[in-house]
Design an enzyme around this catalytic site. Structure first.
Site, PDB file in Angstrom:
ATOM      1  N   HIS A  16      40.644  30.860  26.319  1.00 56.99           N
ATOM      2  CA  HIS A  16      41.249  30.290  25.218  1.00 56.99           C
ATOM      3  C   HIS A  16      42.390  30.934  24.588  1.00 56.99           C
ATOM      4  CE1 HIS A  16      39.180  32.945  22.333  1.00 56.99           C
ATOM      5  NE2 HIS A  16      38.070  32.792  23.303  1.00 56.99           N
TER       6      HIS A  16
ATOM      7  N   GLU B 109      30.546  31.111  25.729  1.00 57.71           N
ATOM      8  CA  GLU B 109      30.576  32.148  25.887  1.00 57.71           C
ATOM      9  C   GLU B 109      29.094  32.826  25.624  1.00 57.71           C
ATOM     10  OE1 GLU B 109      31.170  35.295  26.653  1.00 57.71           O
ATOM     11  OE2 GLU B 109      33.047  35.677  25.960  1.00 57.71           O
TER      12      GLU B 109
END
Length: 442
Positions: free
Chosen positions: A246, A322
């Site tokens: 990202h 994550e």
């Protein structure tokens, strides 16, 4: 449901004589050692020591997860056949040991497989370490063991010739090399071919070591395999995962821990510019067919920028999140080192260690991400899929594709909005095509 491999062995120097056992619990997805057990048991027979090793291995697996599915691998035909119910247990010394082993876990959770002795070297080494300690009048100590170092990085968790490991876990090396060996030039000496075959049979071999060791094993002028490219035959179009980290958030330039247990920050203005830049780059390449994103906001925003440019939709996949950094969320490395020095050191030393306050260990994350990878590969065979995710998932996917050890996670740099890529073939082969490409940001 978790799955473990238990390898166990026992030995007696005299049969009966001074005896000991060894057992190891492995993660079949990564080949990593999860637990080791060994003990000197005094004077006993080989079979008694082997059963003791089985009992210790099953007990260790139960401690890790009582609901796990267990594959027991031993080079004792007697123990494997008796515990599988195919041979009767007649010896009075064996009956109580077999009964004890059977009580540890429900029978439906445990299966048994015989393996050659050379594939059981880790457990054999532990048993010998235990007997050596007994000879000195001591018991085996985990801190003094070198069994995992000697055998953990090159472990065969499948019987050749067919690789059964999950795709992209370096199982490909064994399958492809075997294919080359079958049709390699007859000019290659028997000794060289034998050396290459032994290396090929190592399922969880380090990728760099595999290449360096096999290349000298065949004559340089040996013809290539007919109809093949490189080591193996054409497997058709691979599934390609384009791995996009990202764009930046406010926490990124400050190098703060930002996992799935924190504030779920949005992209910063810099991150939005990065997302637009990577979208343009992917549009120019024109290969992405599907976009799948982590559920966290920074990934969804990055993925949507790409999707808007490519005219695609975004699918959210929980398995791409994550890791949860627990009490470390929002802190810098220096702040964690100051507040939780022992926990941080344990985390750096072992993939089993979790961040302070109930975070997720790298070992747990590897299992989650491996399962996600396999599920996505099954659904998107032969397609190019953009996975918009985070530092840890990208590093784990690359590490598994290379067959690299867990510490490799600390040896890769992944910039915000960087692109990496791994291709997965039908035979379980994986090829890392790209790592940390940021050319679109310049």
């Amino acid at each position: 449901m978790p799955r473990f491999v238990v390898e166990a062995d026992g030995g007696s120097r005299g049969n009966p004589g001074p005896a000991g056992y060894g057992a190891v619990v492995l993660d079949p997805a990564t080949g990593e050692t999860l637990a080791e057990r060994a003990e000197y048991i005094g004077v006993a027979t080989n079979n008694v020591a082997e059963y003791k090793g089985l009992i210790a291995g099953l007990a260790a697996a139960r401690e890790l997860a009582s609901d796990a599915q267990i594959l027991v691998r031993m080079d004792s035909k007697l123990v494997v056949e008796q515990m599988s119910g195919r041979w009767k247990i007649k010896h009075p010394d064996m009956k109580p040991l077999a009964a004890e082993a059977a009580r540890i876990l429900p029978r439906a959770q445990v299966t048994y497989e015989w393996i050659p002795r050379e594939q059981n070297k880790h457990a054999d080494r532990l048993a010998n370490e235990a007997m050596d300690a007994g000879k000195r009048g001591k018991q085996w100590e985990p801190s003094a063991s070198t069994a995992a170092l000697d055998h953990g990085a090159a472990r065969a968790l499948a019987t050749p010739p067919a690789p059964v490991g999950p795709p992209g876990d370096a199982a490909k090396g064994a399958a492809a090399v075997r294919a080359a060996l079958v049709t390699a030039s007859a000019s290659a000496s028997a000794a060289k071919a034998t050396a290459a075959q032994e290396l090929a049979d190592t399922l969880f071999a380090d990728a760099e070591a595999l290449t360096e060791a096999i290349e000298p094993c065949l004559d340089a002028d040996a013809p290539a395999v007919a109809g093949s490219h490189g080591w193996g035959p054409d497997m058709g179009a691979p599934a390609t995962f384009v791995l996009l980290r990202h764009g930046e958030t406010a926490l990124t330039p400050q190098k703060r821990f930002s996992g799935s247990g924190g504030s779920d920050p949005e992209l910063s203005p810099a991150g939005l510019r990065q997302a637009a830049a990577v979208a343009e780059a992917l549009a120019a390449r024109g290969t992405v067919q599907t976009i799948i994103s982590s559920p966290l906001r920074r990934c969804r925003e990055t993925a949507q920028a790409v999707a808007d440019r490519l005219g695609l939709t975004v699918t959210v996949e929980e398995g791409l999140r994550e890791v949860d950094f627990g009490a470390w969320e929002g802190l810098t490395f220096a702040e964690v080192q100051q507040r939780f020095p022992d926990d941080l050191q344990a985390w750096l030393d072992s993939p089993k260690a979790a961040p302070t306050g109930g975070g997720e260990s790298f070992l747990s994350a590897t299992r989650r991400i491996s399962a996600t990878r396999d599920r996505l590969l099954s659904a998107h065979a032969g397609r190019t899929v953009l996975l918009v995710t985070h530092v840890t998932p990208v590093k784990i996917l690359v590490r598994l594709a290379l067959g690299a050890p867990p510490e490799a996670l600390f040896r890769m740099e992944l910039s915000a909005a960087s692109l990496s890529a791994v291709a997965y073939y039908a035979d379980g082969n994986a090829s890392v095509r790209l790592l940390n490409d940021t050319s679109h940001l310049r």
